[in-house]
Design a protein around this motif. Structure first.
Motif, short mmCIF file in Angstrom:
data_model
loop_
_atom_site.label_atom_id
_atom_site.label_comp_id
_atom_site.label_asym_id
_atom_site.label_seq_id
_atom_site.Cartn_x
_atom_site.Cartn_y
_atom_site.Cartn_z
N GLY A 9 0.84 -1.20 0.11
CA GLY A 9 0.13 0.03 0.00
C GLY A 9 0.71 1.34 0.05
O GLY A 9 0.62 2.27 0.73
N GLY A 15 1.54 4.25 3.87
CA GLY A 15 2.30 3.65 3.01
C GLY A 15 3.41 4.44 2.13
O GLY A 15 4.57 4.23 2.27
N ALA A 58 1.23 -4.79 -7.55
CA ALA A 58 0.50 -6.25 -7.26
C ALA A 58 -0.64 -5.74 -6.09
O ALA A 58 -0.75 -4.59 -5.50
CB ALA A 58 1.48 -6.83 -6.20
N ASP A 59 -1.86 -6.40 -6.42
CA ASP A 59 -2.87 -6.45 -5.45
C ASP A 59 -2.61 -7.54 -4.47
O ASP A 59 -2.48 -8.67 -4.74
CB ASP A 59 -4.07 -6.88 -6.10
CG ASP A 59 -5.38 -7.03 -5.43
OD1 ASP A 59 -5.42 -7.29 -4.37
OD2 ASP A 59 -6.40 -6.62 -5.83
N THR A 61 -4.19 -9.22 -2.56
CA THR A 61 -5.11 -10.27 -2.28
C THR A 61 -4.92 -11.25 -3.53
O THR A 61 -5.61 -12.69 -3.70
CB THR A 61 -6.59 -9.99 -2.22
OG1 THR A 61 -7.00 -9.23 -3.39
CG2 THR A 61 -6.69 -8.82 -1.10
N GLY A 86 -4.43 -1.89 3.79
CA GLY A 86 -5.66 -2.21 4.54
C GLY A 86 -6.87 -1.68 4.10
O GLY A 86 -6.78 -0.72 3.35
N SER A 137 -1.89 -2.41 12.44
CA SER A 137 -2.92 -2.94 13.15
C SER A 137 -3.74 -1.51 13.58
O SER A 137 -3.62 -0.46 12.73
CB SER A 137 -2.71 -3.64 14.58
OG SER A 137 -3.76 -3.97 15.25
N SER A 138 -4.52 -1.73 14.59
CA SER A 138 -5.29 -0.32 14.93
C SER A 138 -5.71 -0.57 16.47
O SER A 138 -5.88 -1.62 16.97
CB SER A 138 -6.61 -0.32 14.11
OG SER A 138 -7.64 0.68 14.41
N TYR A 154 -13.81 -4.20 10.21
CA TYR A 154 -12.76 -3.82 10.29
C TYR A 154 -11.90 -4.06 11.74
O TYR A 154 -10.84 -4.48 11.67
CB TYR A 154 -12.68 -2.17 10.45
CG TYR A 154 -11.45 -1.65 10.44
CD1 TYR A 154 -10.39 -1.41 9.34
CD2 TYR A 154 -10.83 -0.82 11.62
CE1 TYR A 154 -9.15 -0.80 9.37
CE2 TYR A 154 -9.77 -0.30 11.62
CZ TYR A 154 -8.85 -0.22 10.49
OH TYR A 154 -7.73 0.40 10.46
N PRO A 182 -0.97 3.47 14.21
CA PRO A 182 -0.47 4.50 13.73
C PRO A 182 -1.11 5.85 14.53
O PRO A 182 -0.67 6.96 14.20
CB PRO A 182 -0.78 4.60 12.41
CG PRO A 182 -2.14 4.10 12.15
CD PRO A 182 -1.85 2.87 13.40
N GLY A 183 -1.95 5.98 15.44
CA GLY A 183 -2.76 6.86 15.99
C GLY A 183 -3.91 7.14 14.78
O GLY A 183 -4.12 6.34 13.73
N GLU A 188 -6.57 9.07 3.43
CA GLU A 188 -8.13 8.81 2.99
C GLU A 188 -9.05 7.82 3.91
O GLU A 188 -10.05 8.35 4.15
CB GLU A 188 -7.91 8.06 1.85
CG GLU A 188 -8.71 8.50 0.52
CD GLU A 188 -8.52 8.01 -0.70
OE1 GLU A 188 -7.39 8.28 -1.06
OE2 GLU A 188 -9.17 7.11 -1.15
N1 LIG Z 1 -5.46 6.27 9.14
C1 LIG Z 1 -5.69 6.16 10.35
O1 LIG Z 1 -6.16 6.69 11.07
C2 LIG Z 1 -5.42 4.42 10.71
C3 LIG Z 1 -5.56 4.16 12.10
C4 LIG Z 1 -5.38 2.81 12.44
C5 LIG Z 1 -4.88 1.91 11.47
N2 LIG Z 1 -4.58 2.32 10.31
C6 LIG Z 1 -4.06 1.30 9.29
O2 LIG Z 1 -3.00 1.78 8.66
C7 LIG Z 1 -2.73 1.35 7.32
C8 LIG Z 1 -2.74 2.33 6.24
O3 LIG Z 1 -3.75 3.09 6.30
P1 LIG Z 1 -4.09 4.36 5.65
O4 LIG Z 1 -4.71 5.45 6.46
O5 LIG Z 1 -2.93 4.92 5.11
O6 LIG Z 1 -5.18 3.95 4.51
P2 LIG Z 1 -5.68 4.44 3.06
O7 LIG Z 1 -5.38 5.88 2.95
O8 LIG Z 1 -6.97 4.16 2.99
O9 LIG Z 1 -4.73 3.73 2.33
C9 LIG Z 1 -4.94 2.12 2.18
C10 LIG Z 1 -3.59 1.59 1.32
O10 LIG Z 1 -3.93 0.33 1.30
C11 LIG Z 1 -3.90 -0.10 -0.21
N3 LIG Z 1 -4.79 -1.38 -0.49
C12 LIG Z 1 -5.73 -1.73 -0.23
N4 LIG Z 1 -6.26 -2.64 -0.44
C13 LIG Z 1 -5.27 -3.43 -1.20
C14 LIG Z 1 -4.97 -4.40 -2.14
N5 LIG Z 1 -5.94 -5.45 -2.30
N6 LIG Z 1 -3.82 -4.69 -2.54
C15 LIG Z 1 -2.88 -3.61 -2.58
N7 LIG Z 1 -3.03 -2.40 -1.80
C16 LIG Z 1 -4.21 -2.23 -1.28
C17 LIG Z 1 -4.34 1.06 -0.91
O11 LIG Z 1 -3.82 1.01 -2.20
P3 LIG Z 1 -4.52 1.79 -3.53
O12 LIG Z 1 -4.31 3.33 -3.58
O13 LIG Z 1 -4.39 0.85 -4.64
O14 LIG Z 1 -6.31 1.70 -3.18
C18 LIG Z 1 -3.66 2.24 -0.19
O15 LIG Z 1 -2.31 2.37 -0.46
C19 LIG Z 1 -3.89 0.34 7.02
O16 LIG Z 1 -3.73 -1.09 7.53
C20 LIG Z 1 -4.96 0.92 8.38
O17 LIG Z 1 -5.85 0.08 8.67
C21 LIG Z 1 -5.00 3.84 9.79
#
Ligand SMILES: NC(=O)c1ccc[n+]([C@@H]2O[C@H](COP(=O)([O-])OP(=O)(O)OC[C@H]3O[C@@H](n4cnc5c(N)ncnc54)[C@H](OP(=O)(O)O)[C@@H]3O)[C@@H](O)[C@H]2O)c1
Length: 230
Positions: A9, A15, A58-59, A61, A86, A137-138, A154, A182-183, A188
């Motif tokens: 990601g 990421g 890569a996806d 999944t 995630g 995680s979260s 989730y 990560p807080g 997004e």
């Molecule tokens: N933001 C928060 O407040 C928060 C809090 C707690 C935990 N987290 C965790 O931190 C991690 C990163 O979160 P984020 O906030 O950066 O989320 P995000 O902005 O929604 O980004 C999610 C990332 O996951 C990728 N992804 C989703 N499905 C995928 C798939 N099937 N194959 C490959 N890539 C895939 C997306 O890629 P695409 O660009 O291709 O869609 C994107 O790069 C996640 O695991 C999330 O659960 C975030």
């Protein structure tokens, strides 16, 4: 010799934050993203870090799409795997109306994919002097902390990811496996009202990761380094 990290990601959100951090720190970065070659964020970084950044389309999944990454791992060692990709698919969804497909998709991306990637990465990780698997995680995974309910897909998928992290720590004593929160971050997923900027979260998370010792394996920590309740 520089260290190698693999980040899923990697094209946006946390990421991308990780990717930028480790490139600046001189690491070799294997960045995994869907349609990776079309993502402007990664295209731009490739221009600046041509020798350090390797991009994998890569996806997580889709097993077939991960084969080039597997091949790359066969050729070298891996110091850090960040299972970051995630999904949060069930925001504000009532339990009685929750489509079961949403639950399946949540587990597919948040649990099964990190397991598949970690399985694939083990031989390359074993070649590192300090191998680390960081599961994103979260706090929403915490059973103790859950006073507000909801988010069935989730929450439960991230709780499962925590359990997998804990078992990995027990079964592979040569590995450091941790679950990281990560807080609430401005991505997004987190939304613009989140209190924490990506830079602040990444600065904390990467500090936590750099400070990990083997006795820390199996822990659940936040970006400030605090241990969280399961
Ligand atoms: N933001 C928060 O407040 C928060 C809090 C707690 C935990 N987290 C965790 O931190 C991690 C990163 O979160 P984020 O906030 O950066 O989320 P995000 O902005 O929604 O980004 C999610 C990332 O996951 C990728 N992804 C989703 N499905 C995928 C798939 N099937 N194959 C490959 N890539 C895939 C997306 O890629 P695409 O660009 O291709 O869609 C994107 O790069 C996640 O695991 C999330 O659960 C975030």
């Amino acid at each position: 010799m520089s260290q190698t990290v693999c980040i899923t990601g990697a094209a946006r959100g946390l990421g991308l934050g990780y990717t930028e951090h480790y490139l600046k720190a001189g690491w070799q970065v294997l960045a995994v993203a869907r349609k990776a070659k079309e993502k402007d964020s990664l295209k731009k970084l490739t221009q600046t870090y041509r020798d350090q950044l390797e991009v994998f389309d890569a996806d997580v999944t889709q097993y077939e799409s991960l084969l080039p990454l597997r091949k790359r791992w066969e050729a070298g060692s891996l110091d850090l795997l960040i299972n970051n990709a995630g999904v949060l698919l069930d925001r504000h969804m009532d339990f009685e109306k929750l489509p079961l497909e949403i639950l399946r998709q949540s587990f597919e991306v948040n649990v099964i994919a990190p397991v598949a990637l970690t399985q694939m990465a083990l031989p390359a990780l074993q070649k590192s002097t300090k191998p680390i698997v960081a599961m994103m995680s979260s706090l929403m995974a915490s059973i103790t902390d859950n006073a507000s309910g909801g988010y069935y897909g989730y929450r439960s998928s991230k709780t499962a990811l925590n359990m997998i992290t804990r078992s990995l720590a027990t079964d592979y004593p040569w590995l450091i496996a941790v679950a990281l929160h990560p807080g609430w971050v401005q991505t997004e997923m987190g939304g613009s009202q989140a209190p924490t900027a990506v830079e602040e979260s990444i600065s904390g998370l990467t500090r936590v990761i750099a400070g990990l010792r083997s006795e820390d394996s199996g822990q659940f920590r936040n970006f400030k380094g605090q241990t969280l309740p399961w």
